[in-house]
Write a protein that holds these residues in place. Structure first.
Motif, PDB file in Angstrom:
ATOM      1  N   GLY A 279       0.811  -1.203   0.000  1.00  0.00           N
ATOM      2  CA  GLY A 279       0.000   0.000   0.000  1.00  0.00           C
ATOM      3  C   GLY A 279       0.844   1.250   0.000  1.00  0.00           C
ATOM      4  N   HIS A 280       0.186   2.384  -0.106  1.00  0.00           N
ATOM      5  CA  HIS A 280       0.823   3.704  -0.231  1.00  0.00           C
ATOM      6  C   HIS A 280       0.354   4.591   0.909  1.00  0.00           C
ATOM      7  CE1 HIS A 280       1.836   7.620  -2.040  1.00  0.00           C
ATOM      8  NE2 HIS A 280       2.637   6.955  -2.861  1.00  0.00           N
ATOM      9  N   ILE A 281       1.191   5.526   1.315  1.00  0.00           N
ATOM     10  CA  ILE A 281       0.829   6.395   2.433  1.00  0.00           C
ATOM     11  C   ILE A 281      -0.419   7.225   2.135  1.00  0.00           C
ATOM     12  CG2 ILE A 281       2.275   8.347   1.728  1.00  0.00           C
ATOM     13  CD1 ILE A 281       2.941   8.702   4.748  1.00  0.00           C
ATOM     14  N   GLU A 282      -0.769   7.385   0.865  1.00  0.00           N
ATOM     15  CA  GLU A 282      -2.006   8.077   0.531  1.00  0.00           C
ATOM     16  C   GLU A 282      -3.240   7.199   0.725  1.00  0.00           C
ATOM     17  OE1 GLU A 282      -1.812   9.748  -3.345  1.00  0.00           O
ATOM     18  OE2 GLU A 282      -0.100  11.051  -2.902  1.00  0.00           O
ATOM     19  N   ASP A 283      -3.044   5.879   0.888  1.00  0.00           N
ATOM     20  CA  ASP A 283      -4.166   4.979   1.143  1.00  0.00           C
ATOM     21  C   ASP A 283      -4.675   5.178   2.565  1.00  0.00           C
ATOM     22  OD1 ASP A 283      -3.753   3.912  -1.371  1.00  0.00           O
ATOM     23  OD2 ASP A 283      -2.547   2.231  -0.640  1.00  0.00           O
ATOM     24  N   GLN A 284      -5.981   5.237   2.723  1.00  0.00           N
ATOM     25  CA  GLN A 284      -6.569   5.439   4.041  1.00  0.00           C
ATOM     26  C   GLN A 284      -6.202   4.318   5.009  1.00  0.00           C
ATOM     27  OE1 GLN A 284      -8.398   8.059   5.194  1.00  0.00           O
ATOM     28  NE2 GLN A 284      -8.047   9.138   3.258  1.00  0.00           N
ATOM     29  N   ARG A 285      -6.137   3.085   4.531  1.00  0.00           N
ATOM     30  CA  ARG A 285      -5.823   1.972   5.422  1.00  0.00           C
ATOM     31  C   ARG A 285      -4.381   2.035   5.915  1.00  0.00           C
ATOM     32  NH1 ARG A 285      -3.579  -2.129   2.174  1.00  0.00           N
ATOM     33  NH2 ARG A 285      -3.456  -1.413   0.010  1.00  0.00           N
ATOM     34  N   ILE A 286      -3.456   2.525   5.073  1.00  0.00           N
ATOM     35  CA  ILE A 286      -2.065   2.685   5.505  1.00  0.00           C
ATOM     36  C   ILE A 286      -1.966   3.819   6.521  1.00  0.00           C
ATOM     37  CG2 ILE A 286       0.252   3.341   4.771  1.00  0.00           C
ATOM     38  CD1 ILE A 286      -0.407   0.517   3.987  1.00  0.00           C
TER      39      ILE A 286
END
Length: 339
Positions: A279-286
């Protein structure tokens, strides 16, 4: 001679990510970007770097080891560093993990996968029976251990900072102190060595993962096929402490592709965990996982979000898409507004 190692990245061939996140090999001042790498020339590391930017497109600056290549970025002598971080046989490269995790001033901005092929190289006129000592990088020695036990069981190992460094010494020094080296076919050819045996690696499908490191704050755009790398300190030496960290990911549907323990260095028995999360830091779950880690861990170091080299699209579990987190927060906010 065997094929030279091949590399795959999330980039188009012959391009590099600039500090602005655009695919270019020019720095802000119009000069070529400077890349430090584990040298000398001819290493697998330079092979990885060539898939980002060749020497005609950028300045290649060899360093004697990975920590000093990283230090060149910290000191401003290089714009980026390309160094090994993991191989499929031995796991994480500790020198890179430790050098990168000491501070939060640098982040990983790309990864490159290189298929590894080794040959046994010697000076012209040297035969198998003449080999008493072999110099190479530790990763090469371990990846060829079974072949060596079967073909050169009495040969002694002399550590070298890189495979190409050993090849260079064997080719250029009058008395290098060893008779053979384990290197890539490219390095053997580059330094004029004779290949005695090809394909000496125990695992023909071995892969080494390299990373491009730059100044913190330059996060590549998310692609849906991303990794986030972290260094997370264990909160306490107690039963269930590691489980508490892992639950921050599991409860948010975040899969971990790598987790390795590293000593913190301040006292015996204290550990941190180097983690690759899908995942990416822009992903809400991350973001939610990072918030949870920050609550339970004494120290969390963000080491970058970047495209995965294999471009494997992440499959989200039910309830873990961005909109699911946004909707849940909006629902809670609606409850608060009713007060």
């Amino acid at each position: 001679m065997s094929d030279v190692p091949t590399a795959s990245t999330a980039f188009a061939e012959g391009t590099a990510v600039s500090p602005l996140g655009q695919l270019t090999t020019e720095a802000h001042n119009g000069e070529k970007l400077r890349f430090s790498f584990l040298g000398p020339r001819g290493t697998f590391c330079q092979q990885a770097l060539n898939s980002i930017a060749t020497e005609t497109e950028a300045v290649h600056l060899p360093a004697p080891d990975a920590p000093r290549a990283i230090a060149m970025v910290r000191s401003g002598k290089a714009d980026y560093a390309v160094v090994p971080i993991e191989n499929s046989v031995e796991g994480g490269i500790n020198a890179t993990l430790d050098a990168l995790g000491k501070h939060a001033d640098l982040t990983i901005q790309a990864e490159i996968l290189v298929n590894i092929t080794f040959v046994l190289a010697v000076r012209a006129g040297t035969h198998m029976a003449d080999i008493r000592k072999i110099s190479t990088h530790n990763a090469a020695w371990t990846q060829c251990r079974d072949w060596l036990m079967g073909n050169l069981p009495d040969a002694l190992y002399l550590p070298s900072g890189s495979t190409a460094a050993a090849a260079k010494a064997l080719a250029e020094q009058d008395n290098p102190g060893f008779e053979a080296t384990l290197v890539s076919p490219l390095a053997a050819e580059q330094y004029g060595l004779t290949v005695l045996r090809e394909g000496v690696a125990d695992n023909p499908d071995a892969v080494t993962r390299f990373v491009m490191i730059g100044a913190a704050g330059n996060v590549p755009e998310r692609t849906g096929s991303d990794k986030t790398t972290l260094l997370v300190h264990l909160p306490a030496d107690r039963s269930g402490a590691l489980l508490g960290l892992l639950e921050q990911f599991a409860s948010r549907g975040v899969n971990l592709s790598r987790i390795e323990s590293r000593p913190t260095g301040d006292s015996l028995g204290r550990y941190a965990f180097s983690i690759d999360a899908e995942g990416h830091i822009e992903d809400q779950r991350i973001q939610s996982a990072l918030i949870g880690l920050h609550r339970v861990s004494p120290k969390v170091v963000f080491l970058g979000s970047y495209p995965s080299a294999d471009q494997h699209k992440i499959k989200l579990a039910a309830g873990t898409a961005d909109q699911d987190f946004v909707s849940a927060r909006e629902w809670v906010q609606s409850l608060l507004c009713r007060r």
